[in-house]
Design a protein around this motif. Structure first.
Motif, PDB file in Angstrom:
ATOM      1  N   TYR A   1      44.587  38.894  43.858  1.00  0.00           N
ATOM      2  CA  TYR A   1      44.431  37.589  43.209  1.00  0.00           C
ATOM      3  C   TYR A   1      45.736  37.182  42.526  1.00  0.00           C
ATOM      4  O   TYR A   1      46.190  36.042  42.650  1.00  0.00           O
ATOM      5  CB  TYR A   1      43.302  37.634  42.190  1.00  0.00           C
TER       6      TYR A   1
ATOM      7  N   ALA B   1      47.942  33.890  43.118  1.00  0.00           N
ATOM      8  CA  ALA B   1      48.000  32.934  42.013  1.00  0.00           C
ATOM      9  C   ALA B   1      49.388  32.840  41.390  1.00  0.00           C
ATOM     10  O   ALA B   1      49.837  31.752  41.022  1.00  0.00           O
ATOM     11  CB  ALA B   1      46.980  33.324  40.944  1.00  0.00           C
TER      12      ALA B   1
ATOM     13  N   GLY C   1      44.670  32.910  45.928  1.00  0.00           N
ATOM     14  CA  GLY C   1      44.519  34.155  45.184  1.00  0.00           C
ATOM     15  C   GLY C   1      43.061  34.551  45.050  1.00  0.00           C
ATOM     16  O   GLY C   1      42.703  35.732  45.200  1.00  0.00           O
ATOM     17  N   MET C   2      42.203  33.555  44.782  1.00  0.00           N
ATOM     18  CA  MET C   2      40.774  33.839  44.658  1.00  0.00           C
ATOM     19  C   MET C   2      40.190  34.319  45.984  1.00  0.00           C
ATOM     20  O   MET C   2      39.394  35.267  46.032  1.00  0.00           O
ATOM     21  CB  MET C   2      40.040  32.581  44.176  1.00  0.00           C
TER      22      MET C   2
ATOM     23  N   GLY D   1      41.434  37.903  46.567  1.00  0.00           N
ATOM     24  CA  GLY D   1      40.815  38.854  45.637  1.00  0.00           C
ATOM     25  C   GLY D   1      39.365  39.135  45.979  1.00  0.00           C
ATOM     26  O   GLY D   1      38.947  40.303  46.067  1.00  0.00           O
TER      27      GLY D   1
END
Length: 325
Positions: free
Chosen positions: A252, A256, A265-266, A269
């Motif tokens: 993440y 990010a 990133g989300m 992750g």
């Protein structure tokens, strides 16, 4: 013929002509016995002390033997804490006992403790060598060789083809399924080209974590026949959750902070979090299922498990993309 003579057991690989002495034999008696019979023994690393019914009671090492007084009796100086194998004990388990307890040879006894023979150090080394080669071959889908250390070298081209082709064809089929999965999400990849760049990372992490977990689990199953599965799975669950959380957070932050995309990133992750859990579940579940089906679980660490992880990791990745982007 008894089963232990057919299978890969201690009873099949043991040496029977080794020095045995009585409880009341003196050290001097033992010296005389060794001088007259040493050429006939298959191994003289240990002197095995038995009672009148030939039940094993202790051992004396050759090194200790020459440091003892001649008038001392065997029962006075023998080591009473014995590490033994049964006739039906798997040869790999015998080798593990030798390594765990740092002893060169393992005595073999029947259910009543009657001394039968010894698995010598040379035999233990040979077992470790052959088992290592066999496990390596099985991990890539090549198995069922009578003597893997020799046969894989001397086997002709047709034999090699028959051993390897089925798994590779299965892997090819799995690759086509994976390619089809990617094609179904082509629109997302066109809109966000960076998503495609991380497909190899997701697949690699699934294979890396799965292979680690599976190799350790299969090795534990083969070496520890009384493995406490519930305790093992509980421990592994804790390890997997830690790995999933740490690697998920790290990926993440990669998206990010470094790539300056919170949505990417989300996706990375969350995908890695569930991918690692999935890979670990397969690594534990697949060998157990194969064991129930009476198929060697070592086969599960080959192409079949790899293809399964690849397909599921892609499905997880694209499902997360669909939900979050």
């Amino acid at each position: 013929m008894s089963n232990y003579k057919i299978a890969e057991t201690a009873g099949r690989i043991m040496a029977t002509n080794v020095p045995t002495v009585g409880l009341n034999d003196t050290i001097q008696d033992i010296h005389k016995q060794l001088k007259t019979k040493v050429k006939d023994y298959e191994s003289i690393g240990y002197i095995y002390v038995v009672n009148k019914k030939n039940v094993l009671r202790g051992v004396i090492t050759i090194k200790e033997l020459y440091c003892l007084d001649h008038d001392q009796k065997a029962y006075q100086v023998m080591a009473r804490k014995l590490i033994t194998a049964k006739l039906h004990t798997d040869q790999e388990r015998v080798a593990l006992l030798a390594i765990q307890h740092n002893i060169r040879s393992i005595p073999v006894v029947d259910p009543n403790g009657v001394f039968q023979g010894v698995v010598t150090s040379d035999t233990i080394l040979n077992v470790l060598h052959n088992e290592s080669i066999e496990d390596t071959l099985k991990s890539v889908g090549v198995g069922n060789l009578d003597n893997p250390a020799v046969n894989i070298i001397k086997a002709n081209a047709i034999t090699h083809f028959n051993k390897r082709a089925p798994w590779l064809l299965g892997g090819l089929a799995g690759g086509l399924v994976a390619a089809y999965t990617v094609s179904r999400f082509e629109s997302y990849l066109e809109a966000q080209i960076l998503l495609a760049a991380f497909i190899p990372t997701i697949v690699y992490m699934a294979d890396a974590v799965g292979s680690q977990t599976q190799t350790i689990f299969i090795r534990s199953l083969s070496l520890q026949h009384q493995l406490n599965l519930s305790q093992y799975i509980k421990r592994e669950f804790n390890i997997v959750m830690l790995l999933a959380i740490v690697l998920g957070i790290f990926s993440y932050l990669l998206g990010a902070v470094i790539l300056q995309s919170f949505s990417l990133g989300m996706v990375l992750g969350v995908s890695l979090f569930f991918t690692i859990i999935m890979a670990s579940v397969i690594a534990i579940l697949l060998p157990l299922v194969l064991s129930k089906l009476r198929i060697d679980p070592a086969i599960a660490s080959g192409p079949f498990a790899t293809v399964l992880r690849d397909i599921l990791s892609l499905l997880i990745y694209f499902l997360v993309i669909t939900v979050l982007m």
